[in-house]
Motif scaffolding. Structure first.
Motif, PDB file in Angstrom:
ATOM      1  N   VAL A  31     -87.462 -59.646  61.087  1.00  0.00           N
ATOM      2  CA  VAL A  31     -86.108 -58.879  60.286  1.00  0.00           C
ATOM      3  C   VAL A  31     -87.448 -58.039  58.914  1.00  0.00           C
ATOM      4  N   SER A  52     -84.502 -55.430  54.893  1.00  0.00           N
ATOM      5  CA  SER A  52     -83.705 -55.929  55.498  1.00  0.00           C
ATOM      6  C   SER A  52     -83.508 -57.890  54.919  1.00  0.00           C
ATOM      7  N   TYR A  72     -80.492 -57.069  61.761  1.00  0.00           N
ATOM      8  CA  TYR A  72     -81.595 -56.358  61.498  1.00  0.00           C
ATOM      9  C   TYR A  72     -83.209 -56.891  62.389  1.00  0.00           C
TER      10      TYR A  72
END
Length: 411
Positions: free
Chosen positions: A227, A231, A376
């Motif tokens: 990720v 995020s 994400y």
């Protein structure tokens, strides 16, 4: 490490990329170079570690490098013996996938189905044969299979073959192949009889062990999420709302990080508490008791504060920040899955933490499964964010023209 670092040829790299694999797994990193060198190898690895590609890719490369235009059809030059038809079919499927951009051919033969179609393909000639022991010996007996040209013999899931009573068949198959060949043995465990078999079949084998180290809790299922750094908080909220069930201990690297995350989770309506070194002992104890007694579902902590925490009923651990020391990771995830219960360990990794993941996987001998289905995802090509310090816009040692004029000269 990438597949390029393993010195694989372009047609194979292209096929690997088309299959969606970005990086080689542990067993691939360790096996491929040795197989390419022509060494005999004995590998202990569980299923799901990517071991088929660990022998399929180097075998394809070696066959590709030594292709000659056959006058009388192709000869079988690689033989993979597998205990069950399901496994054999799966292995041949992998060979087909990786050989997509080459003209190497493969065939799978197994019992319980019509022998005719298999014979038709064998007559035309193939480079690679994947087979179950019974059907292989049957076809050999009928003179449809010639093992005189075998360069590489692979025994896959050797311990399963042992359990299924195939050991004598294996020895027989090995004797039918040329003396000068490369032999590779793959097995989830290496009991005494497999050790014995390896000693009779393999020549000075290199050993590769990719079984999890004892220190990793057996009852903890691990999951890794790649990720972007910015995020992580959104993904954390997403996991808490949709994936994580029960209570969760979240680890962060710094006290500031702990406070910041606690603030965000409280704003989003979660019952949450935190412990770190700056909090008085009484406050930490209260937070811990509330968590143990179920009044609070989420506890956020730094590693130092989490030392000595003993929570029997811990369902989940979430590594918000990846630790840079493998022992810390083992210590963190070992807090769940205790006393015969199962636990889950989640980890979030941003671009600048990828090296930590590699070090951890090498240390614990486990390829942590990656979950790609989340909102994400990290771009695989993303580079770590480097924060540059903002310096003065004026060059050092240079004065502006105005300041020079203001100065009264002494001369």
């Amino acid at each position: 490490m990438s597949f390029k670092d393993l010195h694989l040829i372009k047609p194979l790299l292209k096929a690997v990329e088309a299959s969606g694999y970005a990086e080689p797994t542990l067993v691939q990193q360790r096996s491929i170079p040795l197989v390419l060198e022509g060494k005999d190898v004995i590998v202990s690895a569980q299923t799901g570690t990517g071991k088929t590609a660990a022998f399929a890719l180097p075998i394809l490369q070696k066959l590709y490098d030594k292709q000659d235009a056959p006058k009388k059809g192709k000869k079988i030059r690689a033989l993979i013996v597998s205990p069950t038809r399901e496994l054999a079919v799966q292995i041949q499927q992998n060979f087909k996938t990786y050989a997509e951009f080459t003209n190497l051919t493969s065939l799978v033969v197994f019992g319980g189905t019509s022998i005719e179609p298999q014979i038709d393909v064998l007559k035309k000639g193939v480079d690679i044969l994947v087979a179950t022991p019974g059907r292989l010996l049957d076809l050999h007996k009928q003179d449809y299979i010639n093992l005189d040209y075998i360069e590489t013999l692979v025994l896959d899931e050797a311990d399963l073959m042992l359990d299924m009573g195939f050991i004598d068949d294996i020895k027989k198959i090995e004797r039918l192949c040329p003396k000068e060949k490369q032999s590779l043995l793959f097995s989830a465990t290496i009991p005494f009889k497999i050790e014995d078999l390896a000693n009779t079949i393999l020549k000075d084998p290199e050993r590769i062990d990719v079984t999890p180290t004892k220190s990793v809790a057996k009852d903890v299922s691990q999951m890794l999420y790649y990720v972007p750094k910015q995020s992580k908080i959104e993904l954390c909220l997403h996991l808490l709302r949709n994936t994580i069930e029960g209570n969760v201990l979240i680890f962060r690297r710094t006290k500031y990080g702990v406070d910041k995350l606690e603030e965000t989770l409280l704003k989003n309506g979660f019952s949450v508490n935190s412990i770190h070194g700056d909090k008085p002992q009484s406050e930490r104890q209260t937070a811990l008791n509330k968590f143990k007694n179920g009044y609070v579902k989420v506890l956020i902590a730094t590693d130092v504060a989490a030392r000595g925490i003993d929570i029997n009923e811990l369902d989940n651990v979430l590594n918000f920040d990846m630790p840079n020391v493998p022992e810390t990771y083992v210590h963190r995830i070992g807090r769940t899955g205790r006393a015969g219960k199962t636990g889950k360990a989640y980890a979030m990794c941003s671009a600048d933490e990828k090296n930590y993941v590699k070090t951890i996987q090498n240390a614990i001998n486990v390829q942590i499964p990656v979950e790609t289905e989340h909102p994400y995802p990290l771009d695989p090509k993303a580079k770590p964010i480097v924060h540059k310090k903002q310096g003065s816009k004026y060059k050092k040692g240079r004065k502006s023209e105005a300041s020079k004029k203001k100065k009264k000269r002494w001369y």
